[in-house]
Design a protein around this motif. Sequence first.
Motif, PDB file in Angstrom:
ATOM      1  N   HIS A  47       3.214   4.629  -4.412  1.00 22.58           N
ATOM      2  CA  HIS A  47       2.187   3.961  -5.211  1.00 22.58           C
ATOM      3  C   HIS A  47       1.442   4.880  -6.192  1.00 22.58           C
ATOM      4  N   LYS A  51       1.320   3.961 -10.160  1.00 22.19           N
ATOM      5  CA  LYS A  51       0.066   3.790 -10.932  1.00 22.19           C
ATOM      6  C   LYS A  51       0.096   4.580 -12.232  1.00 22.19           C
ATOM      7  N   ASP A  55       0.041   3.102 -16.014  1.00 19.57           N
ATOM      8  CA  ASP A  55      -1.043   3.473 -16.939  1.00 19.57           C
ATOM      9  C   ASP A  55      -0.470   3.889 -18.295  1.00 19.57           C
ATOM     10  N   LYS A  75      -1.684  -3.889  -1.051  1.00 17.33           N
ATOM     11  CA  LYS A  75      -3.002  -3.258  -0.858  1.00 17.33           C
ATOM     12  C   LYS A  75      -3.141  -1.994  -1.702  1.00 17.33           C
ATOM     13  N   SER A  76      -2.123  -1.126  -1.666  1.00 11.80           N
ATOM     14  CA  SER A  76      -2.280   0.174  -2.335  1.00 11.80           C
ATOM     15  C   SER A  76      -2.224   0.062  -3.860  1.00 11.80           C
ATOM     16  N   LYS A  78      -3.646  -2.490  -5.522  1.00 13.32           N
ATOM     17  CA  LYS A  78      -4.656  -3.484  -5.898  1.00 13.32           C
ATOM     18  C   LYS A  78      -5.299  -3.159  -7.251  1.00 13.32           C
ATOM     19  N   TYR A  79      -5.606  -1.887  -7.468  1.00  8.04           N
ATOM     20  CA  TYR A  79      -6.242  -1.504  -8.741  1.00  8.04           C
ATOM     21  C   TYR A  79      -5.239  -0.782  -9.627  1.00  8.04           C
ATOM     22  N   SER A  80      -4.147  -1.423  -9.898  1.00  7.30           N
ATOM     23  CA  SER A  80      -3.112  -0.815 -10.749  1.00  7.30           C
ATOM     24  C   SER A  80      -2.789  -1.779 -11.874  1.00  7.30           C
ATOM     25  N   ASP A  81      -1.926  -1.299 -12.770  1.00  9.16           N
ATOM     26  CA  ASP A  81      -1.513  -2.109 -13.910  1.00  9.16           C
ATOM     27  C   ASP A  81      -0.150  -2.757 -13.690  1.00  9.16           C
ATOM     28  N   VAL A 105      -3.452 -10.435  -6.423  1.00  9.66           N
ATOM     29  CA  VAL A 105      -3.547  -9.094  -7.006  1.00  9.66           C
ATOM     30  C   VAL A 105      -2.794  -8.946  -8.343  1.00  9.66           C
TER      31      VAL A 105
END
Length: 213
Positions: A47, A51, A55, A75-76, A78-81, A105
């Motif tokens: 992950h 990421k 980006d 989960k891992s 979640k805050y990715s593109d 997500v």
Amino acid sequence: MIISPSILASDFLNLESEIKKLNELENIWLHLDIMDGHFVPNLTFGHEIIKKICDLSENPCDAHFMVTNPEFYIKSLKYSDVHNFTFHLEAVSNPLKIISEAKKVFPSVGISIKPNTPVTDLTEEILEEIDLVLVMSVEPGFGGQSFMSNSLDKVSFLRDYKLKNKLNYSIQIDGGINETTGAEAKKAGADNLVAGTFVFKGKPYKQQIDKLR
Ligand code: DX5
Ligand code: ZN
């Protein structure tokens, strides 16, 4: 027609420049093959690297998880593109649960079937919920394998089913795609072609991609 170059065949030591070259092209998804050494024997990246790649990519990131535990990545990442999250039907016991968690997500969620998995294993409920179906036209795990033509019947089935039931999923095909097999897949109803070797081992990339379209 979307073309999804698989970076598995790219130059990993110069990944930044490889991704930037693809950033200049249109109607491209960046296909990432995530392999865990369990679901498939091969191992790629996790992950943190996903990421960074997403980006840098100006194209939608298309993450294909060949892993036994796709929930970990929901989960891992979640805050990715990551734009599209595809997992394997064979890896999970409750695909509808994974689809619903992943939909919270990611903008798009896909499900993939291996060459020996009957297309009818994709239930009505799955096909109603899913954004993309990925038909594997090689055994997952490695790039550079030969196209398995039994995948074309699955693509046609999915196209007919989609039209009959007025559904919206995309049909993606992955493995052994070149000019010839890509044209066959397109004719059968695929609207998203993944290609690793054909794009990255031929140059320039734009020309290879145009040939597939
Ligand atoms: C195989 C991967 C593919 C692979 C395709 O497990 O899912 O995405 O990179 O590579 P080629 O186009 O070389 O068959
Ligand atoms: Zn793939």
